[in-house]
Write an enzyme that holds these catalytic residues in place. Structure first.
Site, PDB file in Angstrom:
ATOM      1  N   ASP A  38      15.075  -4.011  -5.117  1.00 21.85           N
ATOM      2  CA  ASP A  38      14.559  -2.746  -6.686  1.00 21.85           C
ATOM      3  C   ASP A  38      15.344  -2.966  -7.610  1.00 21.85           C
ATOM      4  O   ASP A  38      16.351  -3.368  -7.596  1.00 21.85           O
ATOM      5  CB  ASP A  38      15.060  -1.246  -5.787  1.00 21.85           C
ATOM      6  CG  ASP A  38      14.368  -0.239  -6.736  1.00 21.85           C
ATOM      7  OD1 ASP A  38      13.583   0.067  -7.248  1.00 21.85           O
ATOM      8  OD2 ASP A  38      14.963   0.894  -6.844  1.00 21.85           O
ATOM      9  N   HIS A  55       9.653  -8.073 -12.490  1.00 22.23           N
ATOM     10  CA  HIS A  55       8.512  -9.190 -10.900  1.00 22.23           C
ATOM     11  C   HIS A  55       8.692 -10.168 -10.792  1.00 22.23           C
ATOM     12  O   HIS A  55       9.150 -11.380  -9.860  1.00 22.23           O
ATOM     13  CB  HIS A  55       7.437  -8.056 -10.985  1.00 22.23           C
ATOM     14  CG  HIS A  55       7.599  -6.955 -11.090  1.00 22.23           C
ATOM     15  ND1 HIS A  55       8.610  -6.262 -10.421  1.00 22.23           N
ATOM     16  CD2 HIS A  55       6.690  -5.600 -11.655  1.00 22.23           C
ATOM     17  CE1 HIS A  55       8.217  -4.856 -10.427  1.00 22.23           C
ATOM     18  NE2 HIS A  55       7.210  -4.453 -11.060  1.00 22.23           N
ATOM     19  N   LEU A 149      13.498 -19.373  10.469  1.00 21.67           N
ATOM     20  CA  LEU A 149      13.444 -18.328   9.930  1.00 21.67           C
ATOM     21  C   LEU A 149      12.167 -16.969   9.977  1.00 21.67           C
ATOM     22  O   LEU A 149      10.814 -17.946   9.698  1.00 21.67           O
ATOM     23  CB  LEU A 149      13.641 -17.876   8.428  1.00 21.67           C
ATOM     24  CG  LEU A 149      13.600 -16.628   7.594  1.00 21.67           C
ATOM     25  CD1 LEU A 149      14.849 -15.831   8.100  1.00 21.67           C
ATOM     26  CD2 LEU A 149      14.130 -16.577   6.394  1.00 21.67           C
TER      27      LEU A 149
END
Ligand code: FPP
Length: 259
Positions: A38, A55, A149
């Site tokens: 955020d 972004h 991962l």
């Protein structure tokens, strides 16, 4: 419009970062880290840039964070990239965010493959633009046999909808005899969620100073340790992730019991 991103393999770890990683790895690291990324908009606003610049910068941090998570031996990294509520944002912003998976994977998929990362996605695929879905599905396909991962993108994800859909499916399966009502327990119910093959997060990180869950993994976060920071997502760096993990390593997890 924005700065180019240096390829992953050209990024050299400074010896101090390597040392910090080794130090943190001396204690158990969380197996599943989930992040609510955020603050992209505020980061851009502070610089008098359009929100989409935040972004784009945030996307670079996704790459850095993935790289470090992989080095730390974290098993799953779930990133909240777009919620079922984010469609309410201005059209140009939504369109821009929907282009990011293509840009990210277009640049980094070969490196993700090289790093043995497995890409997954949770969320409602039907409403995603075709180009977004195509990029994600290609990455999922190309990395499906990787064993390192798991990089799990929450894209068009909403936890209440996920839980409601699971409930509806349970009712259907009971009605059709696939399952008996008395067989339903927490483990079985979890298998109806979008995270059916993924363990619950051990650590949740939310950046930007907001202290809320925003419809994110409400069932799965029941016993997760939370770590909040004022840092805006585009400013989040390796030291912040290491700090969160060190904090996690000092927590006493009791899962409702006593130590
Ligand atoms: C929240 O910040 C951020 C988002 C809704 C988008 C997050 C997306 C990225 C970090 C990039 C994702 C990258 C890939 C590869 C999918 P905000 O816009 O709500 O910030 P604000 O609260 O300051 O306005």
């Amino acid at each position: 419009m924005f700065n180019k991103i240096r390829p992953w393999k050209n990024q050299k770890n400074s010896s101090t970062l390597r040392e910090k990683i080794e130090k943190v790895k001396k204690l158990p690291v969380p197996e599943h880290v989930a992040i609510i990324m955020d603050g992209n908009g505020r980061w851009a606003k502070k610089r008098a840039l359009p929100r989409i610049a935040g972004h784009h910068e945030g996307m670079k941090v996704v790459r850095k964070t993935t790289r470090l998570a992989s080095k730390l031996g974290i098993k799953t990294l779930t990133l909240y990239a777009f919620s079922t509520e984010n469609w309410k944002r201005p059209k140009n912003e939504v369109e821009y965010i929907m282009k990011l998976p293509e840009e990210f994977l277009g640049t980094f998929l070969p490196e993700l493959i090289e790093e043995n990362v497995q890409v997954k996605m949770m969320g409602y695929k039907d409403q995603l633009p075709v180009h977004t879905l195509r990029a994600i599905e290609r990455a999922i396909e190309d990395t499906k046999n990787n064993t390192g991962l798991v990089l799990n993108f929450a894209l068009n994800y909403g936890s209440r909808a996920e839980i409601l859909d699971a409930v509806k499916q349970v009712i259907n399966d009971c009605k059709s005899g696939i399952m008996k009502e008395n067989e339903l327990d927490e483990k079985v119910f979890s298998s109806y969620l979008m995270t059916s093959n993924i363990a619950d997060p051990d650590l949740l990180i939310r950046t930007s100073g907001e202290i809320r869950l925003s419809n994110f993994m409400l069932w799965q976060l029941a016993y997760t340790e939370f770590w909040f920071t004022e840092v805006l997502w585009p400013d989040f760096n390796e030291d912040h992730l290491l700090e969160a993990i060190k904090d996690f390593q000092n927590r006493q997890r009791r899962f409702g019991g006593v130590k």
